[in-house]
Design an enzyme around this catalytic site. Structure first.
Site, PDB file in Angstrom:
ATOM      1  N   VAL A  88      84.198 109.350 119.035  1.00 56.14           N
ATOM      2  CA  VAL A  88      85.443 109.400 118.274  1.00 56.14           C
ATOM      3  C   VAL A  88      85.220 110.207 116.994  1.00 56.14           C
ATOM      4  CG1 VAL A  88      87.145 108.001 117.029  1.00 56.14           C
ATOM      5  CG2 VAL A  88      86.196 107.192 119.199  1.00 56.14           C
ATOM      6  N   CYS A  89      86.164 111.070 116.703  1.00 52.11           N
ATOM      7  CA  CYS A  89      86.090 111.903 115.498  1.00 52.11           C
ATOM      8  C   CYS A  89      87.326 111.632 114.638  1.00 52.11           C
ATOM      9  CB  CYS A  89      86.015 113.381 115.882  1.00 52.11           C
ATOM     10  SG  CYS A  89      85.871 114.482 114.468  1.00 52.11           S
TER      11      CYS A  89
END
Length: 166
Positions: A88-89
């Site tokens: 996840v960014c």
């Protein structure tokens, strides 16, 4: 000593989530390891991910909460802000301080006041409102911008498939 403090904080946060709950989210330890959590997110209502069951891992550093954990979806995910490998960014999972590229303000990045709850709520918000202007998955961002019907079809299929995998 830092790991002892982080263990105490993480145990308290797990207890709070277990007691109070976050709608659509459950969390627990992997192999009784306080630094490794398994999370199940139900796709938020009124989004393309609605009805999906998405399994993820939160991996905490020993210097938590000074540094952020990493979050990785184990269920296949098609989203501009999720790398193809599932990582996840989002801004609050980026290390504290100034962004060397100047894209994010320091206040948008990790701060020790964040908790597991704020992380998970941010991920739910990310699923609800993808940001194709800061993509981790260029192909998903491009498809979202240039061929929304195809993006929608792919995400809805992922959500259906994830529910069938349970």
């Amino acid at each position: 000593m830092a790991s002892r403090a982080s263990e105490t904080i993480l145990r308290r946060q797990l207890r709070e989530i277990s007691r109070n709950g976050i709608p659509g989210i459950s969390a627990g330890l992997v192999d009784d390891n306080i630094y490794n959590w398994e999370v199940m997110l139900i796709g938020p209502d009124d989004t393309l991910y609605e009805g999906g069951f998405f399994k993820a891992r939160l991996t905490f550093p020993e210097d938590y909460p000074l540094m952020p954990p990493k979050m990785r979806f184990e269920t296949p995910m098609w989203h501009p802000n999720v790398y193809p490998d599932g990582n996840v960014c989002i801004s609050i999972l980026h290390p504290p301080g100034e962004d060397k590229y100047g894209y994010e303000d320091a206040g948008e990045r990790w701060l020790p006041v964040h908790s597991v709850e704020t992380i998970l709520l941010s991920v739910i918000a990310m699923l609800s409102s993808p940001n194709p202007d800061s993509p981790a998955n260029m192909d998903a961002a491009k498809e979202l911008r240039e061929n929304y019907p195809s993006f929608k079809k792919r995400v809805r299929k992922l959500a259906r498939d994830s529910a069938e995998m349970l």
